[in-house]
Design an enzyme around this catalytic site. Sequence first.
Site, PDB file in Angstrom:
ATOM      1  N   HIS A   1       0.864  -1.182   0.000  1.00  0.00           N
ATOM      2  CA  HIS A   1       0.000   0.000   0.000  1.00  0.00           C
ATOM      3  C   HIS A   1       0.897   1.227   0.000  1.00  0.00           C
ATOM      4  O   HIS A   1       1.728   1.404   0.885  1.00  0.00           O
ATOM      5  CB  HIS A   1      -0.922   0.014   1.222  1.00  0.00           C
ATOM      6  CG  HIS A   1      -1.839   1.208   1.236  1.00  0.00           C
ATOM      7  ND1 HIS A   1      -3.108   1.158   0.708  1.00  0.00           N
ATOM      8  CD2 HIS A   1      -1.659   2.479   1.678  1.00  0.00           C
ATOM      9  CE1 HIS A   1      -3.683   2.347   0.839  1.00  0.00           C
ATOM     10  NE2 HIS A   1      -2.819   3.164   1.424  1.00  0.00           N
ATOM     11  N   CYS A   2       0.719   2.073  -1.000  1.00  0.00           N
ATOM     12  CA  CYS A   2       1.554   3.270  -1.135  1.00  0.00           C
ATOM     13  C   CYS A   2       0.788   4.483  -0.620  1.00  0.00           C
ATOM     14  O   CYS A   2      -0.237   4.867  -1.190  1.00  0.00           O
ATOM     15  CB  CYS A   2       1.950   3.470  -2.596  1.00  0.00           C
ATOM     16  SG  CYS A   2       3.005   4.922  -2.847  1.00  0.00           S
TER      17      CYS A   2
END
Length: 340
Positions: free
Chosen positions: A178-179
């Site tokens: 997850h960025c």
Amino acid sequence: MDFLSLFLVYLCVVLAALLCTCAGSKESFLLRSISGATQVVSFVIPTQLQRVTQRVLHRLFHTRSYLFVVLNIALQAAVFGEYTWEVFVYCWELQFHLPFLLLPYLLLAGNVICFVLCSCTNPGVITRSNHASLVKIYAYDGVLFQRGVVCPTCNMEKPARSKHCSFCSMCVHRFDHHCVWVNNCIGAFNAKYFFLYLLTLSAMAATIAGITAAFLIHVVLLSGVMRGSYIDDHGQERAVEILFLIQDLFLTFPRIVFMLGFVILLTLVLGTYCCFNLYLALTNQTANEWRKSRRCECSHHLTLQPHHRQVVYKNIYSRGAWMNVKEIFRPLTALERKKK
């Protein structure tokens, strides 16, 4: 040490613990040390303040938030503002080639397009309607991904190479990570946009650093300062050294020198991360799989065969460098899986 100092120390150790947890280092010695330091400092911090701090940090690092997106835009705006109003103008007066000066803007346009696509594209959310087809795409390797494991939140069997994202509260097909900078998961369907986003961002930082450095070198050569001398604190005459030159440039162009230092650091960090992502693409691994495989090797918690022989982890998803990279830009479908 006053109360504010203690609180700042507490905030730093809690933040470090959360970052380690987000990186999947729950069992590391570093995290255990940080957790111990957090407990020690927490004795002198009011409980209510601890709860508020942890709630805010949880909101930042364990839930979807646009804070880092705004920070990303603000940093780019600051860099390009300084580049446009000072570096570009000075370089234009010094008759630098115009295409060379416009290159960062071209890269910025590509970077913004990749950012929007990466942020808005469905990364591969697993739903009831597409679950049956996604299960057929990748085989279970029996080590990192076991058949029959059910996600307790989504209440569905996890397809191979998928993972439940605690930020988005959903399972993602071919989950990478997850960025927070794009406020989205990186999965099978937006991995190509993330890779291009990272590549254009690295190239943009490197280009601005190169143009800025060329401008400062040009200024130094024109001024002839390297052929001069200066009087040190002891009254002795010395030839100009690199440290003195940097200090002189900083006093003359403080914002430009500060920006140059920032973009050089950014280029090194992004370049390293870009190379790591290229390695993952060439070997057909995700960041999640790479981390899990390292954890398996370190802890020796591998699946056991009869006669207590350990199964050595082997990446069964790699199909050769070219096909691996092709898979990033054209994800596999269930039909293609059957043809293999």
